[in-house]
Design a protein around this motif. Sequence first.
Motif, PDB file in Angstrom:
ATOM      1  N   PHE A 166       0.840  -1.188   0.000  1.00  0.00           N
ATOM      2  CA  PHE A 166       0.000   0.000   0.000  1.00  0.00           C
ATOM      3  C   PHE A 166       0.878   1.242   0.000  1.00  0.00           C
ATOM      4  CE2 PHE A 166      -2.953  -3.166   1.396  1.00  0.00           C
ATOM      5  CZ  PHE A 166      -4.156  -2.750   0.866  1.00  0.00           C
ATOM      6  N   ALA A 167       0.462   2.258  -0.730  1.00  0.00           N
ATOM      7  CA  ALA A 167       1.141   3.543  -0.751  1.00  0.00           C
ATOM      8  C   ALA A 167       0.250   4.559  -0.047  1.00  0.00           C
ATOM      9  CB  ALA A 167       1.413   3.984  -2.192  1.00  0.00           C
ATOM     10  N   VAL A 168       0.879   5.480   0.666  1.00  0.00           N
ATOM     11  CA  VAL A 168       0.155   6.508   1.406  1.00  0.00           C
ATOM     12  C   VAL A 168       0.639   7.872   0.949  1.00  0.00           C
ATOM     13  CG1 VAL A 168      -0.319   7.468   3.690  1.00  0.00           C
ATOM     14  CG2 VAL A 168      -0.061   5.000   3.413  1.00  0.00           C
ATOM     15  N   ILE A 169      -0.299   8.725   0.561  1.00  0.00           N
ATOM     16  CA  ILE A 169       0.003  10.125   0.261  1.00  0.00           C
ATOM     17  C   ILE A 169      -0.522  10.919   1.447  1.00  0.00           C
ATOM     18  CG2 ILE A 169      -0.405  12.081  -1.276  1.00  0.00           C
ATOM     19  CD1 ILE A 169      -1.032   9.997  -3.477  1.00  0.00           C
ATOM     20  N   GLY A 170       0.373  11.558   2.148  1.00  0.00           N
ATOM     21  CA  GLY A 170      -0.014  12.317   3.329  1.00  0.00           C
ATOM     22  C   GLY A 170       0.984  13.431   3.598  1.00  0.00           C
ATOM     23  N   THR A 171       0.818  14.068   4.723  1.00  0.00           N
ATOM     24  CA  THR A 171       1.700  15.155   5.118  1.00  0.00           C
ATOM     25  C   THR A 171       2.915  14.580   5.839  1.00  0.00           C
ATOM     26  OG1 THR A 171      -0.203  16.602   5.369  1.00  0.00           O
ATOM     27  CG2 THR A 171       1.829  17.297   6.434  1.00  0.00           C
ATOM     28  N   ASP A 172       4.104  14.940   5.377  1.00  0.00           N
ATOM     29  CA  ASP A 172       5.344  14.473   5.986  1.00  0.00           C
ATOM     30  C   ASP A 172       5.558  15.213   7.307  1.00  0.00           C
ATOM     31  OD1 ASP A 172       7.923  13.799   6.734  1.00  0.00           O
ATOM     32  OD2 ASP A 172       8.822  14.266   4.793  1.00  0.00           O
TER      33      ASP A 172
END
Length: 66
Positions: A21-27
Amino acid sequence: MRGSTTGSNCPDIFELSDGRFAVIGTDVTEALDADLPPDASRADYERIVVVSRETLIHAKADIPDV
């Protein structure tokens, strides 16, 4: 629903063709790195990202149980 209804960027979680799974979020690595629980760690190449509760709840329906 995936994607933004307003045309802007947004967090997302999606399954890759190999099952990961890949997650796009705030680092937030710099802000949270020192606050990781004692039994958690990350490699130098890993980042800590956050997504909203809403994003995770919406993704739950698409995450298989097995």
